[in-house]
Design a protein around this motif. Sequence first.
Motif, PDB file in Angstrom:
ATOM      1  N   LYS A  52       0.815  -1.215   0.000  1.00  0.00           N
ATOM      2  CA  LYS A  52       0.000   0.000   0.000  1.00  0.00           C
ATOM      3  C   LYS A  52       0.852   1.270   0.000  1.00  0.00           C
ATOM      4  O   LYS A  52       0.362   2.346  -0.335  1.00  0.00           O
ATOM      5  N   VAL A  53       2.089   1.134   0.409  1.00  0.00           N
ATOM      6  CA  VAL A  53       2.999   2.281   0.440  1.00  0.00           C
ATOM      7  C   VAL A  53       4.378   1.829  -0.027  1.00  0.00           C
ATOM      8  O   VAL A  53       4.661   0.626  -0.105  1.00  0.00           O
ATOM      9  N   THR A  54       5.223   2.820  -0.306  1.00  0.00           N
ATOM     10  CA  THR A  54       6.611   2.544  -0.673  1.00  0.00           C
ATOM     11  C   THR A  54       7.517   2.985   0.474  1.00  0.00           C
ATOM     12  O   THR A  54       7.097   3.768   1.341  1.00  0.00           O
ATOM     13  N   PRO A  55       8.759   2.523   0.501  1.00  0.00           N
ATOM     14  CA  PRO A  55       9.687   2.985   1.548  1.00  0.00           C
ATOM     15  C   PRO A  55       9.825   4.505   1.569  1.00  0.00           C
ATOM     16  O   PRO A  55       9.949   5.112   2.640  1.00  0.00           O
ATOM     17  N   LYS A  56       9.782   5.122   0.396  1.00  0.00           N
ATOM     18  CA  LYS A  56       9.899   6.576   0.331  1.00  0.00           C
ATOM     19  C   LYS A  56       8.717   7.242   1.024  1.00  0.00           C
ATOM     20  O   LYS A  56       8.870   8.255   1.724  1.00  0.00           O
ATOM     21  N   MET A  57       7.521   6.673   0.837  1.00  0.00           N
ATOM     22  CA  MET A  57       6.327   7.224   1.485  1.00  0.00           C
ATOM     23  C   MET A  57       6.435   7.110   3.004  1.00  0.00           C
ATOM     24  O   MET A  57       6.060   8.026   3.744  1.00  0.00           O
ATOM     25  N   ILE A  58       6.946   5.970   3.458  1.00  0.00           N
ATOM     26  CA  ILE A  58       7.112   5.762   4.899  1.00  0.00           C
ATOM     27  C   ILE A  58       8.085   6.797   5.472  1.00  0.00           C
ATOM     28  O   ILE A  58       7.835   7.417   6.509  1.00  0.00           O
ATOM     29  N   THR A  59       9.191   6.984   4.773  1.00  0.00           N
ATOM     30  CA  THR A  59      10.198   7.947   5.233  1.00  0.00           C
ATOM     31  C   THR A  59       9.623   9.355   5.310  1.00  0.00           C
ATOM     32  O   THR A  59       9.837  10.087   6.278  1.00  0.00           O
ATOM     33  N   GLU A  60       8.861   9.736   4.280  1.00  0.00           N
ATOM     34  CA  GLU A  60       8.267  11.071   4.247  1.00  0.00           C
ATOM     35  C   GLU A  60       7.252  11.247   5.372  1.00  0.00           C
ATOM     36  O   GLU A  60       7.201  12.295   6.033  1.00  0.00           O
ATOM     37  N   ALA A  61       6.451  10.223   5.615  1.00  0.00           N
ATOM     38  CA  ALA A  61       5.445  10.297   6.681  1.00  0.00           C
ATOM     39  C   ALA A  61       6.110  10.412   8.050  1.00  0.00           C
ATOM     40  O   ALA A  61       5.674  11.183   8.913  1.00  0.00           O
ATOM     41  N   LEU A  62       7.176   9.643   8.253  1.00  0.00           N
ATOM     42  CA  LEU A  62       7.894   9.708   9.523  1.00  0.00           C
ATOM     43  C   LEU A  62       8.553  11.071   9.716  1.00  0.00           C
ATOM     44  O   LEU A  62       8.601  11.598  10.830  1.00  0.00           O
ATOM     45  N   ARG A  63       9.049  11.633   8.608  1.00  0.00           N
ATOM     46  CA  ARG A  63       9.673  12.953   8.698  1.00  0.00           C
ATOM     47  C   ARG A  63       8.652  14.005   9.122  1.00  0.00           C
ATOM     48  O   ARG A  63       8.918  14.835   9.997  1.00  0.00           O
ATOM     49  N   ARG A  64       7.461  13.956   8.511  1.00  0.00           N
ATOM     50  CA  ARG A  64       6.419  14.915   8.872  1.00  0.00           C
ATOM     51  C   ARG A  64       5.979  14.722  10.321  1.00  0.00           C
ATOM     52  O   ARG A  64       5.724  15.687  11.040  1.00  0.00           O
ATOM     53  N   GLN A  65       5.888  13.471  10.730  1.00  0.00           N
ATOM     54  CA  GLN A  65       5.497  13.180  12.110  1.00  0.00           C
ATOM     55  C   GLN A  65       6.537  13.721  13.090  1.00  0.00           C
ATOM     56  O   GLN A  65       6.193  14.312  14.122  1.00  0.00           O
ATOM     57  N   PHE A  66       7.803  13.522  12.735  1.00  0.00           N
ATOM     58  CA  PHE A  66       8.876  14.027  13.599  1.00  0.00           C
ATOM     59  C   PHE A  66       8.831  15.549  13.692  1.00  0.00           C
ATOM     60  O   PHE A  66       8.935  16.126  14.778  1.00  0.00           O
ATOM     61  N   GLU A  67       8.660  16.226  12.539  1.00  0.00           N
ATOM     62  CA  GLU A  67       8.634  17.686  12.543  1.00  0.00           C
ATOM     63  C   GLU A  67       7.482  18.211  13.387  1.00  0.00           C
ATOM     64  O   GLU A  67       7.639  19.188  14.125  1.00  0.00           O
ATOM     65  N   LYS A  68       6.321  17.571  13.290  1.00  0.00           N
ATOM     66  CA  LYS A  68       5.168  18.025  14.069  1.00  0.00           C
ATOM     67  C   LYS A  68       5.460  17.935  15.565  1.00  0.00           C
ATOM     68  O   LYS A  68       5.204  18.876  16.326  1.00  0.00           O
ATOM     69  N   ARG A  69       6.001  16.803  15.977  1.00  0.00           N
ATOM     70  CA  ARG A  69       6.306  16.634  17.399  1.00  0.00           C
ATOM     71  C   ARG A  69       7.435  17.572  17.829  1.00  0.00           C
ATOM     72  O   ARG A  69       7.433  18.091  18.946  1.00  0.00           O
ATOM     73  N   PHE A  70       8.383  17.769  16.932  1.00  0.00           N
ATOM     74  CA  PHE A  70       9.510  18.651  17.227  1.00  0.00           C
ATOM     75  C   PHE A  70       9.026  20.087  17.430  1.00  0.00           C
ATOM     76  O   PHE A  70       9.396  20.757  18.395  1.00  0.00           O
ATOM     77  N   PHE A  71       8.160  20.569  16.536  1.00  0.00           N
ATOM     78  CA  PHE A  71       7.664  21.933  16.633  1.00  0.00           C
ATOM     79  C   PHE A  71       6.706  22.106  17.810  1.00  0.00           C
ATOM     80  O   PHE A  71       6.550  23.213  18.327  1.00  0.00           O
ATOM     81  N   ASP A  72       6.051  21.019  18.219  1.00  0.00           N
ATOM     82  CA  ASP A  72       5.178  21.102  19.395  1.00  0.00           C
ATOM     83  C   ASP A  72       5.966  21.545  20.627  1.00  0.00           C
ATOM     84  O   ASP A  72       5.445  22.255  21.493  1.00  0.00           O
ATOM     85  N   ILE A  73       7.225  21.118  20.690  1.00  0.00           N
ATOM     86  CA  ILE A  73       8.073  21.494  21.829  1.00  0.00           C
ATOM     87  C   ILE A  73       8.253  23.006  21.885  1.00  0.00           C
ATOM     88  O   ILE A  73       8.207  23.618  22.950  1.00  0.00           O
ATOM     89  N   PHE A  74       8.436  23.615  20.711  1.00  0.00           N
ATOM     90  CA  PHE A  74       8.689  25.058  20.659  1.00  0.00           C
ATOM     91  C   PHE A  74       7.466  25.870  21.074  1.00  0.00           C
ATOM     92  O   PHE A  74       7.598  27.027  21.462  1.00  0.00           O
ATOM     93  N   SER A  75       6.296  25.302  20.969  1.00  0.00           N
ATOM     94  CA  SER A  75       5.077  26.056  21.270  1.00  0.00           C
ATOM     95  C   SER A  75       4.695  26.029  22.744  1.00  0.00           C
ATOM     96  O   SER A  75       3.698  26.622  23.135  1.00  0.00           O
ATOM     97  N   TRP A  76       5.478  25.355  23.571  1.00  0.00           N
ATOM     98  CA  TRP A  76       5.155  25.294  25.000  1.00  0.00           C
ATOM     99  C   TRP A  76       5.126  26.697  25.593  1.00  0.00           C
ATOM    100  O   TRP A  76       6.084  27.463  25.485  1.00  0.00           O
ATOM    101  N   GLU A  77       4.027  27.032  26.245  1.00  0.00           N
ATOM    102  CA  GLU A  77       3.882  28.356  26.851  1.00  0.00           C
ATOM    103  C   GLU A  77       4.816  28.540  28.041  1.00  0.00           C
ATOM    104  O   GLU A  77       5.225  29.654  28.362  1.00  0.00           O
ATOM    105  N   THR A  78       5.143  27.446  28.717  1.00  0.00           N
ATOM    106  CA  THR A  78       5.981  27.538  29.912  1.00  0.00           C
ATOM    107  C   THR A  78       7.436  27.208  29.617  1.00  0.00           C
ATOM    108  O   THR A  78       8.233  27.018  30.520  1.00  0.00           O
ATOM    109  N   GLY A  79       7.782  27.125  28.347  1.00  0.00           N
ATOM    110  CA  GLY A  79       9.148  26.759  27.987  1.00  0.00           C
ATOM    111  C   GLY A  79      10.143  27.881  28.235  1.00  0.00           C
ATOM    112  O   GLY A  79       9.793  29.051  28.322  1.00  0.00           O
ATOM    113  N   THR A  80      11.398  27.513  28.384  1.00  0.00           N
ATOM    114  CA  THR A  80      12.483  28.479  28.521  1.00  0.00           C
ATOM    115  C   THR A  80      13.588  28.103  27.548  1.00  0.00           C
ATOM    116  O   THR A  80      13.648  26.967  27.069  1.00  0.00           O
ATOM    117  N   VAL A  81      14.442  29.053  27.270  1.00  0.00           N
ATOM    118  CA  VAL A  81      15.572  28.812  26.374  1.00  0.00           C
ATOM    119  C   VAL A  81      16.853  29.045  27.156  1.00  0.00           C
ATOM    120  O   VAL A  81      17.012  30.079  27.795  1.00  0.00           O
TER     121      VAL A  81
END
Length: 381
Positions: free
Chosen positions: A32-61
Amino acid sequence: MGYITEGENEESLARSRLERRKQGVILLEMDKVTPKMITEALRRQFEKRFFDIFSWETGTVRRVAKTSIEKPPDITKNEFHRLVRKGIMNYVPFSTVISALSPHADTVPKRLTESVPADMGIDMDSFDRLRVSEMLLLGQDPARALLAFYCTGLASFEESKHKAIIDHLRTMLRKIKDQNPFQTLGVDESISEGGLKRAYIKLVKQNHPDTYAYADDPEVRRLANDVFTEIQNAYTTVLRLREGKPPEEKKEIDQALQAEILYSQGLEAMKEKDYSKTLDRFRLCVTMMPDERVFMEAYVKALFLRWQNTGKGSSIEIKAAIREGTRKFPSSDTLHVILGWVLKKEGSKKAPDAFRRALQINPQNTDAQRELRLYTIRSGK
């Protein structure tokens, strides 16, 4: 993932739970999918979770040792830095940006690279001329860019080697602001005229800006001049009080006059197309007289002309300055005209709207009238 139907997703999930295997492997087996599709989906999933960290209201740098951070596998250093910059530019709450930069408010960022990543859309021309506190006044985009550069190793905040002098002068200024003129001069109100003059001369010798000539730091010079001016003002005020006259509002008058002189110098530099000098002069005018609309308009126009004629700067930087300007001066037709010029240079169809807005504010604005006439001729409307 966008590649499979809901039914195929449910079937693969059911098999994944039953067979205790990853869903991606099962989807590959189902063809149903190709390895390239899997890689792309995982990349998007990673970016979403990664950017979620930046949106934390109580976060500090904060800075941590490089060895304590591991980048995700299968991602290059440049790509990781790109994601960090994107996270800061688009997701970090601005309050967090301010909190991260505030400890460095009085430092001048140091540029660590001559090239700026294309994904930023902003230049670093002013980063090694302005203090961090002044960068924050330019708006959100420049401030976010500064933090992004800092977090990805493109800029650093280095304390002045004359920090002790700077701290001393700042302490003096704070102390003076809490004192009356006699306390500033270190004298009693009943002191004789000769004693007053001797005390003043002693302070002048001790605190003359030339005393700090060895310190090659603009902040030292600025603070030394401020301290010296306060001492002069205190002496003038005491003399006037003894003559039965009210204190003279000399400082404000001098500042307004100085701003006008700087403004004239900026206009001359603009004629010569020396945009670096122009921006320096107009920026000082805005800092000294923030309630003068003409200074803000001149500064923003200089930003645009530099970008248009030299390619330095960016539309992001100019738009940020325009936002700050229109927030403070909503009736400025000039700022809307400049916005129209920026949008026009970008090829945006929204440019005419900016010119129309300028005419709504001031129907006599000739720049907006001309631009709309040209737009009508070119579009055939």
